[in-house]
Motif scaffolding. Structure first.
Motif, PDB file in Angstrom:
ATOM      1  N   CYS A  30      40.208  55.366  39.774  1.00 39.32           N
ATOM      2  CA  CYS A  30      39.180  54.651  40.531  1.00 39.32           C
ATOM      3  C   CYS A  30      39.102  53.225  40.007  1.00 39.32           C
ATOM      4  CB  CYS A  30      37.838  55.365  40.389  1.00 39.32           C
ATOM      5  SG  CYS A  30      36.456  54.495  41.165  1.00 39.32           S
ATOM      6  N   PRO A  31      39.777  52.284  40.658  1.00 41.01           N
ATOM      7  CA  PRO A  31      39.701  50.883  40.223  1.00 41.01           C
ATOM      8  C   PRO A  31      38.273  50.351  40.306  1.00 41.01           C
ATOM      9  CG  PRO A  31      41.515  51.216  41.768  1.00 41.01           C
ATOM     10  CD  PRO A  31      40.686  52.460  41.794  1.00 41.01           C
ATOM     11  N   VAL A  33      35.728  47.743  41.144  1.00 40.36           N
ATOM     12  CA  VAL A  33      35.652  46.562  42.017  1.00 40.36           C
ATOM     13  C   VAL A  33      34.362  45.787  41.792  1.00 40.36           C
ATOM     14  CG1 VAL A  33      37.143  47.550  43.772  1.00 40.36           C
ATOM     15  CG2 VAL A  33      34.683  47.927  43.922  1.00 40.36           C
ATOM     16  N   GLN A  36      29.930  42.161  44.861  1.00 35.94           N
ATOM     17  CA  GLN A  36      30.359  40.916  45.489  1.00 35.94           C
ATOM     18  C   GLN A  36      29.364  39.804  45.212  1.00 35.94           C
ATOM     19  OE1 GLN A  36      30.690  40.501  49.928  1.00 35.94           O
ATOM     20  NE2 GLN A  36      32.882  40.425  49.466  1.00 35.94           N
ATOM     21  N   SER A  41      33.606  36.571  46.108  1.00 34.18           N
ATOM     22  CA  SER A  41      34.481  37.206  45.128  1.00 34.18           C
ATOM     23  C   SER A  41      33.765  38.369  44.457  1.00 34.18           C
ATOM     24  CB  SER A  41      34.932  36.180  44.082  1.00 34.18           C
ATOM     25  OG  SER A  41      33.807  35.644  43.407  1.00 34.18           O
ATOM     26  N   ASN A  42      34.531  39.220  43.822  1.00 31.02           N
ATOM     27  CA  ASN A  42      33.960  40.393  43.161  1.00 31.02           C
ATOM     28  C   ASN A  42      33.796  40.152  41.664  1.00 31.02           C
ATOM     29  OD1 ASN A  42      33.723  41.920  45.451  1.00 31.02           O
ATOM     30  ND2 ASN A  42      35.646  43.012  45.169  1.00 31.02           N
ATOM     31  N   GLY A  44      33.546  42.281  38.549  1.00 34.15           N
ATOM     32  CA  GLY A  44      33.871  43.676  38.296  1.00 34.15           C
ATOM     33  C   GLY A  44      32.885  44.479  37.494  1.00 34.15           C
ATOM     34  N   GLY A  98      35.844  42.082  34.190  1.00 37.01           N
ATOM     35  CA  GLY A  98      36.418  42.244  35.522  1.00 37.01           C
ATOM     36  C   GLY A  98      36.479  40.974  36.347  1.00 37.01           C
ATOM     37  N   CYS A 245      32.498  56.215  38.534  1.00 31.25           N
ATOM     38  CA  CYS A 245      33.214  55.230  39.343  1.00 31.25           C
ATOM     39  C   CYS A 245      33.429  55.734  40.769  1.00 31.25           C
ATOM     40  CB  CYS A 245      34.554  54.896  38.687  1.00 31.25           C
ATOM     41  SG  CYS A 245      35.489  53.607  39.536  1.00 31.25           S
ATOM     42  N   SER A 249      31.714  54.297  44.401  1.00 35.99           N
ATOM     43  CA  SER A 249      32.770  53.559  45.122  1.00 35.99           C
ATOM     44  C   SER A 249      33.288  52.374  44.313  1.00 35.99           C
ATOM     45  CB  SER A 249      32.236  53.079  46.481  1.00 35.99           C
ATOM     46  OG  SER A 249      31.823  54.176  47.268  1.00 35.99           O
ATOM     47  N   GLY A 250      33.406  52.559  43.004  1.00 36.03           N
ATOM     48  CA  GLY A 250      33.996  51.547  42.147  1.00 36.03           C
ATOM     49  C   GLY A 250      33.061  50.429  41.734  1.00 36.03           C
ATOM     50  N   LYS A 251      31.772  50.556  42.024  1.00 39.20           N
ATOM     51  CA  LYS A 251      30.832  49.485  41.655  1.00 39.20           C
ATOM     52  C   LYS A 251      30.553  49.473  40.151  1.00 39.20           C
ATOM     53  CE  LYS A 251      28.417  48.782  46.048  1.00 39.20           C
ATOM     54  NZ  LYS A 251      29.403  49.498  46.863  1.00 39.20           N
TER      55      LYS A 251
END
Length: 295
Positions: A30-31, A33, A36, A41-42, A44, A98, A245, A249-251
């Protein structure tokens, strides 16, 4: 016979470790992310960044408070420990935040975080030894040995991490016959194994000191809380990070909570050190000087 010793595959697949930044190709379950920003841009690992800033501020406060406790055992050594923790926190912002995507820069900050993590664990062990007063604490010899030994651990571990990332000599490179295998025995030893040993030895040495010599409940409770908070943080980092993760959803992932519980652990560690350096403990502990002399 092949073993999992030195293998980072599972750790890097399920967790977000700075050591994983040293490998060129890493698969993630699970990368991360993150969130935002207003620019689109994100970012991390926003929560970890904020907690690291808090850790830096609290560590500075602890260092200042230690300066005021002129008669406390291990005062200088504790200041060095928290200074090392500041370096961990600063480097973690860049290595695990990140928001850096240049691999060369990421390797440098990751190596600093790995090196400072190892040296902080070493300093924890040194502080446990200092509590036994084999050599006078706060003196030139004690402070010099504490600083130089931690610096040696930092430089040695940092070199291993940098050589692993940049492959300067190839001595610490992964198995070239199987590029997908993230195996690095030296990095595994100095970054994962030795810190665990240092933490466990610290706990056992301080446990003996509190139970056998001081015989007080408050320091014992604080010591156990320090150890448990650290263990909980490692569980979040290595065991349930992938679940957090995937559910968000990777937040966020487990590194956020690992940072939080490590921070709490260092906070309680300060309270523990404060409790065992209160004058009343020395006065109430029967046979303190005699038992320390026997050791």
């Amino acid at each position: 016979m092949a073993t999992n010793y030195g293998n980072f595959n599972d750790f890097c697949y399920y967790s977000n470790l700075p050591a994983c930044n040293l490998f060129e190709t890493v698969d993630k379950y699970c990368p991360l992310v993150g969130f935002q920003t207003v620019t689109g841009s994100n970012l991390g690992n926003l929560g970890l960044i904020l907690l690291c800033f808090l850790a830096i501020v609290l560590s500075i406060i602890f260092i200042i408070f230690a300066q005021r406790r002129a008669g406390a055992v291990g005062r200088r050594e504790m200041q060095i420990l928290y200074f090392s923790y500041i370096i961990v926190s600063i480097s973690a912002i860049f290595a695990s935040g990140g928001f850096i995507f240049n691999r060369r820069i990421l390797i440098w900050f990751s190596a600093i975080e790995i090196a400072s993590t190892a040296s902080t664990a070493w300093l924890l062990f040194i502080n446990a030894v200092v509590a036994y007063q084999f050599i006078p604490d706060g003196g030139f010899l004690s402070v010099t040995l504490t600083f130089l030994s931690s610096l040696a651990v930092f430089i040695g571990t940092g070199y291993i991490a940098l050589d692993s990332g940049f492959s300067w000599t190839g001595e610490f490179a992964s198995d070239l016959s199987n590029p997908s295998l993230l195996r690095n025995y030296a990095l595994y030893t100095v970054y994962l194994l030795l810190p665990v040993i240092a933490v466990v030895v610290y706990f056992l040495l301080e446990l003996y000191l509190v139970v056998r010599i001081l015989r007080e409940r408050k320091p014992l409770f604080l010591l156990i809380m320090t150890f448990l908070l650290f263990v909980i943080g490692q569980i979040f980092e290595f065991v349930v990070s992938w679940y957090i993760c995937s559910r968000t959803s990777g937040k966020i992932d487990g590194s956020l909570f690992a940072c939080l519980f490590t921070l709490l652990s260092f906070g309680v560690l300060w309270a523990f050190w404060e409790s065992i350096t209160e004058d009343e403990w020395v006065g109430q502990a029967p046979g303190w000087e005699a038992e320390m002399h026997e050791l």
